[in-house]
Write a protein that holds these residues in place. Sequence first.
Motif, PDB file in Angstrom:
ATOM      1  N   UNK A  88       0.824  -1.196   0.000  1.00 37.00           N
ATOM      2  CA  UNK A  88       0.000   0.000   0.000  1.00 37.00           C
ATOM      3  C   UNK A  88       0.860   1.249   0.000  1.00 37.00           C
ATOM      4  N   UNK A  89       0.451   2.233  -0.791  1.00 39.35           N
ATOM      5  CA  UNK A  89       1.245   3.457  -0.924  1.00 39.35           C
ATOM      6  C   UNK A  89       0.504   4.685  -0.371  1.00 39.35           C
ATOM      7  N   UNK A  90      -0.431   5.222  -1.164  1.00 36.28           N
ATOM      8  CA  UNK A  90      -1.039   6.513  -0.832  1.00 36.28           C
ATOM      9  C   UNK A  90      -2.560   6.429  -0.904  1.00 36.28           C
ATOM     10  N   UNK A  91      -3.235   7.029   0.066  1.00 36.53           N
ATOM     11  CA  UNK A  91      -4.693   7.073   0.042  1.00 36.53           C
ATOM     12  C   UNK A  91      -5.180   8.017  -1.069  1.00 36.53           C
ATOM     13  N   UNK A  92      -6.329   7.685  -1.623  1.00 42.78           N
ATOM     14  CA  UNK A  92      -6.916   8.527  -2.673  1.00 42.78           C
ATOM     15  C   UNK A  92      -8.434   8.528  -2.544  1.00 42.78           C
ATOM     16  N   UNK A  93      -9.041   9.493  -3.237  1.00 38.43           N
ATOM     17  CA  UNK A  93     -10.504   9.544  -3.356  1.00 38.43           C
ATOM     18  C   UNK A  93     -10.860   9.529  -4.837  1.00 38.43           C
ATOM     19  N   UNK A  94     -11.820   8.682  -5.201  1.00 36.72           N
ATOM     20  CA  UNK A  94     -12.277   8.613  -6.593  1.00 36.72           C
ATOM     21  C   UNK A  94     -13.136   9.834  -6.904  1.00 36.72           C
ATOM     22  N   UNK A  95     -12.783  10.535  -7.971  1.00 37.79           N
ATOM     23  CA  UNK A  95     -13.566  11.686  -8.431  1.00 37.79           C
ATOM     24  C   UNK A  95     -14.601  11.245  -9.460  1.00 37.79           C
ATOM     25  N   UNK A  96     -14.175  10.391 -10.358  1.00 38.09           N
ATOM     26  CA  UNK A  96     -15.106   9.809 -11.345  1.00 38.09           C
ATOM     27  C   UNK A  96     -14.523   8.488 -11.817  1.00 38.09           C
ATOM     28  N   UNK A  97     -15.403   7.613 -12.288  1.00 43.01           N
ATOM     29  CA  UNK A  97     -14.932   6.309 -12.736  1.00 43.01           C
ATOM     30  C   UNK A  97     -15.709   5.874 -13.961  1.00 43.01           C
TER      31      UNK A  97
END
Length: 197
Positions: A88-97
């Motif tokens: 695991x590296x960096x947390x993210x939030x999905x903006x669009x998929x």
Amino acid sequence: MNQPQELPIFPLGTVLYPDGRLPLRIFEPRYVEMTRECLRTGSGFGVCLILDGREAGEPAVPHAVGCSASVVEREELSPGLFNLLARGDTRFRILERRVAADGLIHAQVEWLTTEVSVSISEEHSLAPLLLQRLINEVGVGMVPMPHRLNDAAWVTHRLAEILPLPLAAKQRILECDDSLEKLEIVLRQLRSIGDFG
């Protein structure tokens, strides 16, 4: 770091944290191709807990917050079958998929801030002791090195990986930006099942 980036998304029935270890067996064609591309380019992929659906078959709906992963070990058992160890590296939030024709989810993500290292207070001093005991039980090799037993976020993430917490609690821990608050989430869960004083 805040520039949106496209990531292939691997929805799973688990939560990955920064520095976490994630063993994977890759056999579905969409993820085999994703793996080959990651290995070819040295790029990573995103891991998200499944919100709706299942790991295999139709594309699952992922939670919006996940963690990027990079491949650290690989073994191609046969064409179309990989054993991987990802980190695991960096947390993210999905903006669009969007879902590609092969069923692989591609997402535009924004990176979430890296948590500042916060020392564990006297109030929470039993947490690193519990983690050390668990590390001794599961084996040192199952926990990423170096061990940072005075870092609240690192201790919380490792406890959340090892302990059988509800997935909803594990996801809340991933989404939380405050290291001490996420440690409290773990401790509350432990108190609720009577495993922690």
